[in-house]
Design an enzyme around this catalytic site. Structure first.
Site, PDB file in Angstrom:
ATOM      1  N   TYR A  65       0.851  -1.194   0.000  1.00 41.74           N
ATOM      2  CA  TYR A  65       0.000   0.000   0.000  1.00 41.74           C
ATOM      3  C   TYR A  65       0.886   1.244   0.000  1.00 41.74           C
ATOM      4  O   TYR A  65       1.361   1.697   1.028  1.00 41.74           O
ATOM      5  CB  TYR A  65      -0.949   0.010   1.206  1.00 41.74           C
ATOM      6  CG  TYR A  65      -1.960  -1.121   1.214  1.00 41.74           C
ATOM      7  CD1 TYR A  65      -2.231  -1.864   0.076  1.00 41.74           C
ATOM      8  CD2 TYR A  65      -2.659  -1.447   2.371  1.00 41.74           C
ATOM      9  CE1 TYR A  65      -3.153  -2.901   0.087  1.00 41.74           C
ATOM     10  CE2 TYR A  65      -3.591  -2.483   2.384  1.00 41.74           C
ATOM     11  CZ  TYR A  65      -3.825  -3.206   1.238  1.00 41.74           C
ATOM     12  OH  TYR A  65      -4.738  -4.228   1.257  1.00 41.74           O
ATOM     13  N   PRO A 211     -15.641  -3.558   1.906  1.00 42.54           N
ATOM     14  CA  PRO A 211     -16.935  -3.649   2.592  1.00 42.54           C
ATOM     15  C   PRO A 211     -17.962  -2.648   2.089  1.00 42.54           C
ATOM     16  O   PRO A 211     -19.151  -2.901   2.134  1.00 42.54           O
ATOM     17  CB  PRO A 211     -16.581  -3.392   4.060  1.00 42.54           C
ATOM     18  CG  PRO A 211     -15.264  -2.691   4.036  1.00 42.54           C
ATOM     19  CD  PRO A 211     -14.545  -3.206   2.832  1.00 42.54           C
ATOM     20  N   LEU A 212     -17.463  -1.500   1.588  1.00 43.06           N
ATOM     21  CA  LEU A 212     -18.402  -0.466   1.107  1.00 43.06           C
ATOM     22  C   LEU A 212     -18.413  -0.399  -0.413  1.00 43.06           C
ATOM     23  O   LEU A 212     -18.961   0.549  -0.985  1.00 43.06           O
ATOM     24  CB  LEU A 212     -18.002   0.904   1.677  1.00 43.06           C
ATOM     25  CG  LEU A 212     -18.012   1.017   3.202  1.00 43.06           C
ATOM     26  CD1 LEU A 212     -17.464   2.363   3.651  1.00 43.06           C
ATOM     27  CD2 LEU A 212     -19.421   0.806   3.731  1.00 43.06           C
TER      28      LEU A 212
HETATM   29  N1  LIG Z   1      -6.609  -8.365   0.589  1.00 41.10           N
HETATM   30  C1  LIG Z   1      -6.770  -7.598  -0.451  1.00 41.10           C
HETATM   31  O1  LIG Z   1      -6.439  -7.971  -1.593  1.00 41.10           O
HETATM   32  C2  LIG Z   1      -7.366  -6.242  -0.277  1.00 41.10           C
HETATM   33  C3  LIG Z   1      -7.772  -5.502  -1.397  1.00 41.10           C
HETATM   34  C4  LIG Z   1      -8.355  -4.253  -1.177  1.00 41.10           C
HETATM   35  C5  LIG Z   1      -8.498  -3.763   0.118  1.00 41.10           C
HETATM   36  N2  LIG Z   1      -8.069  -4.492   1.188  1.00 41.10           N
HETATM   37  C6  LIG Z   1      -8.203  -3.990   2.569  1.00 41.10           C
HETATM   38  O2  LIG Z   1      -9.576  -3.767   2.822  1.00 41.10           O
HETATM   39  C7  LIG Z   1      -9.763  -2.418   3.288  1.00 41.10           C
HETATM   40  C8  LIG Z   1     -11.125  -1.943   2.872  1.00 41.10           C
HETATM   41  O3  LIG Z   1     -11.273  -1.998   1.462  1.00 41.10           O
HETATM   42  P1  LIG Z   1     -11.379  -0.688   0.565  1.00 41.10           P
HETATM   43  O4  LIG Z   1     -10.697   0.441   1.268  1.00 41.10           O
HETATM   44  O5  LIG Z   1     -10.967  -0.987  -0.798  1.00 41.10           O
HETATM   45  O6  LIG Z   1     -12.894  -0.483   0.378  1.00 41.10           O
HETATM   46  P2  LIG Z   1     -14.086   0.145   1.132  1.00 41.10           P
HETATM   47  O7  LIG Z   1     -13.785   0.230   2.578  1.00 41.10           O
HETATM   48  O8  LIG Z   1     -15.247  -0.605   0.647  1.00 41.10           O
HETATM   49  O9  LIG Z   1     -14.173   1.577   0.506  1.00 41.10           O
HETATM   50  C9  LIG Z   1     -13.249   2.587   0.709  1.00 41.10           C
HETATM   51  C10 LIG Z   1     -13.703   3.766  -0.151  1.00 41.10           C
HETATM   52  O10 LIG Z   1     -14.963   4.224   0.298  1.00 41.10           O
HETATM   53  C11 LIG Z   1     -14.901   5.572   0.660  1.00 41.10           C
HETATM   54  N3  LIG Z   1     -15.588   5.715   1.946  1.00 41.10           N
HETATM   55  C12 LIG Z   1     -15.235   5.148   3.127  1.00 41.10           C
HETATM   56  N4  LIG Z   1     -16.100   5.487   4.087  1.00 41.10           N
HETATM   57  C13 LIG Z   1     -17.026   6.287   3.503  1.00 41.10           C
HETATM   58  C14 LIG Z   1     -18.175   6.961   3.987  1.00 41.10           C
HETATM   59  N5  LIG Z   1     -18.547   6.861   5.265  1.00 41.10           N
HETATM   60  N6  LIG Z   1     -18.891   7.706   3.112  1.00 41.10           N
HETATM   61  C15 LIG Z   1     -18.529   7.793   1.798  1.00 41.10           C
HETATM   62  N7  LIG Z   1     -17.441   7.179   1.282  1.00 41.10           N
HETATM   63  C16 LIG Z   1     -16.702   6.431   2.135  1.00 41.10           C
HETATM   64  C17 LIG Z   1     -13.436   5.913   0.815  1.00 41.10           C
HETATM   65  O11 LIG Z   1     -13.196   7.234   0.412  1.00 41.10           O
HETATM   66  P3  LIG Z   1     -12.717   8.339   1.507  1.00 41.10           P
HETATM   67  O12 LIG Z   1     -11.259   8.125   1.701  1.00 41.10           O
HETATM   68  O13 LIG Z   1     -13.045   9.625   0.817  1.00 41.10           O
HETATM   69  O14 LIG Z   1     -13.521   8.116   2.737  1.00 41.10           O
HETATM   70  C18 LIG Z   1     -12.751   4.920  -0.120  1.00 41.10           C
HETATM   71  O15 LIG Z   1     -12.669   5.457  -1.416  1.00 41.10           O
HETATM   72  C19 LIG Z   1      -8.593  -1.661   2.662  1.00 41.10           C
HETATM   73  O16 LIG Z   1      -8.361  -0.435   3.306  1.00 41.10           O
HETATM   74  C20 LIG Z   1      -7.489  -2.678   2.823  1.00 41.10           C
HETATM   75  O17 LIG Z   1      -6.974  -2.642   4.154  1.00 41.10           O
HETATM   76  C21 LIG Z   1      -7.519  -5.725   0.997  1.00 41.10           C
END
Ligand SMILES: NC(=O)c1ccc[n+]([C@@H]2O[C@H](COP(=O)([O-])OP(=O)(O)OC[C@H]3O[C@@H](n4cnc5c(N)ncnc54)[C@H](OP(=O)(O)O)[C@@H]3O)[C@@H](O)[C@H]2O)c1
Length: 291
Positions: A65, A211-212
């Site tokens: 990351y 998750p989102l």
């Molecule tokens: N194992 C793997 O291959 C893998 C792959 C991807 C991710 N991950 C892990 O999973 C975690 C979560 O996944 P993710 O970050 O991709 O997806 P996510 O949590 O589904 O979505 C994050 C996105 O949603 C926005 N967001 C978050 N809270 C919000 C809210 N309350 N209102 C509106 N927009 C919101 C964020 O933008 P803002 O910054 O503007 O809030 C960001 O762009 C990652 O941080 C990482 O640690 C693992």
């Protein structure tokens, strides 16, 4: 919107790491394409500190990351760490540019990744080290064998796997003691349902990434709206509460670069959906996007 006045229940990982079920994903505290530093590093550090202040004790990251940016920010913001904080990192991907994630889970590479994470996170032992993804060019036995060696050397406390099929999960369990699985999973993307069910049967933590759905599930205008209104919550909070209700072994880690979004996301830990709401939402969004 629901405000935060407490935290969700806990799950014990690997028999000895008790974590609150709602964690923080630290992938979003980096630049665009998960490449380079974030636009606002002060806000990124504030997000990390606020997460811990609000009771988060599971932070997910990876050497890839940034690369390195997320782990460095975690150490800058939080070291020396509170005793109960579990930092879960990963290795096994390379970064060749924004949005590019080639796999490389050769044993020598994984050992290099782990040493780098130990240094950046200023740890002597990583509580939870996850194979970021199986590498089709490397037998899973070899990749996990390297992590087992690191565990035997005391550099890793527990091993998790990520982005695995059910067959890979079962093979991994024959080879090592797998304590968590991290796969893409959310209300509108349930391809990993079989793996989640297997984790539940085995009492192994399942960390649903995305998750989102990159914020799509946080937007109004979806089937989540009605349930959100009924609970004085936001659609994103309902999406997270649905994950928590879906199985007692889920450990959602919503990611964000903003303190306001973090507070909103963590407040979802207080939201209890009824069984009909959980089933009804799953039925309504089946086969369609919530956005
Ligand atoms: N194992 C793997 O291959 C893998 C792959 C991807 C991710 N991950 C892990 O999973 C975690 C979560 O996944 P993710 O970050 O991709 O997806 P996510 O949590 O589904 O979505 C994050 C996105 O949603 C926005 N967001 C978050 N809270 C919000 C809210 N309350 N209102 C509106 N927009 C919101 C964020 O933008 P803002 O910054 O503007 O809030 C960001 O762009 C990652 O941080 C990482 O640690 C693992």
């Amino acid at each position: 919107m629901r405000n935060l006045d407490g935290m969700s229940e806990t799950l014990t990982i690997g028999g000895d790491l008790e974590v609150r079920r709602l964690g923080f994903g630290a992938m979003r505290i980096t630049g665009s394409g998960i490449w380079g530093p974030p636009d606002d590093p002060d806000e990124a550090r504030a997000v990390l500190r606020r997460a811990v202040e609000l009771g988060v004790n599971l932070i997910d990251t990876a050497d890839s990351y940034g690369p390195e940016v997320s782990e460095n920010l975690i150490a800058e913001a939080l070291y020396p760490y509170p005793d109960e904080l579990v930092i879960a990192t990963k290795g096994g991907l390379r970064r060749t540019g924004p949005g590019q994630w080639p796999r490389d889970a050769r044993p020598e590479r994984l050992k290099e990744c782990c040493e780098g994470s130990l240094r950046r996170l200023r740890l002597e032992r990583i509580d939870l080290y996850q194979l970021h993804s199986p590498d089709p060019a490397v037998p899973l036995e070899d990749s996990l064998g390297a992590l087992k060696e690191l565990q035997d050397e005391g550099k890793i406390r527990h091993i998790g796997v990520s982005n695995v099929s059910l067959d890979e999960f079962e093979l991994a369990r024959e080879l090592i003691d797998v304590v968590t699985v991290q796969n893409r999973y959310n209300l509108v993307d349930r391809h990993a349902e079989d793996v989640l069910d297997a984790c539940e049967d085995a009492g192994i933590g399942f960390i649903p990434w995305f998750p989102l759905a990159t914020g799509d599930l946080a937007k109004p205008g979806s089937p989540l709206d009605e349930v959100a209104r009924a609970h004085d919550a936001t659609p994103g909070q309902v999406a997270t509460a649905w994950l928590l209700a879906r199985s007692p072994v889920t450990l959602p880690i919503p990611g964000t670069s903003s303190v306001a979004h973090l507070e909103e996301n963590l407040a979802a830990g207080e939201l209890r959906l009824s069984d009909p709401e959980v089933d009804g939402l799953a039925e309504q969004v089946r086969g369609r996007s919530a956005a």
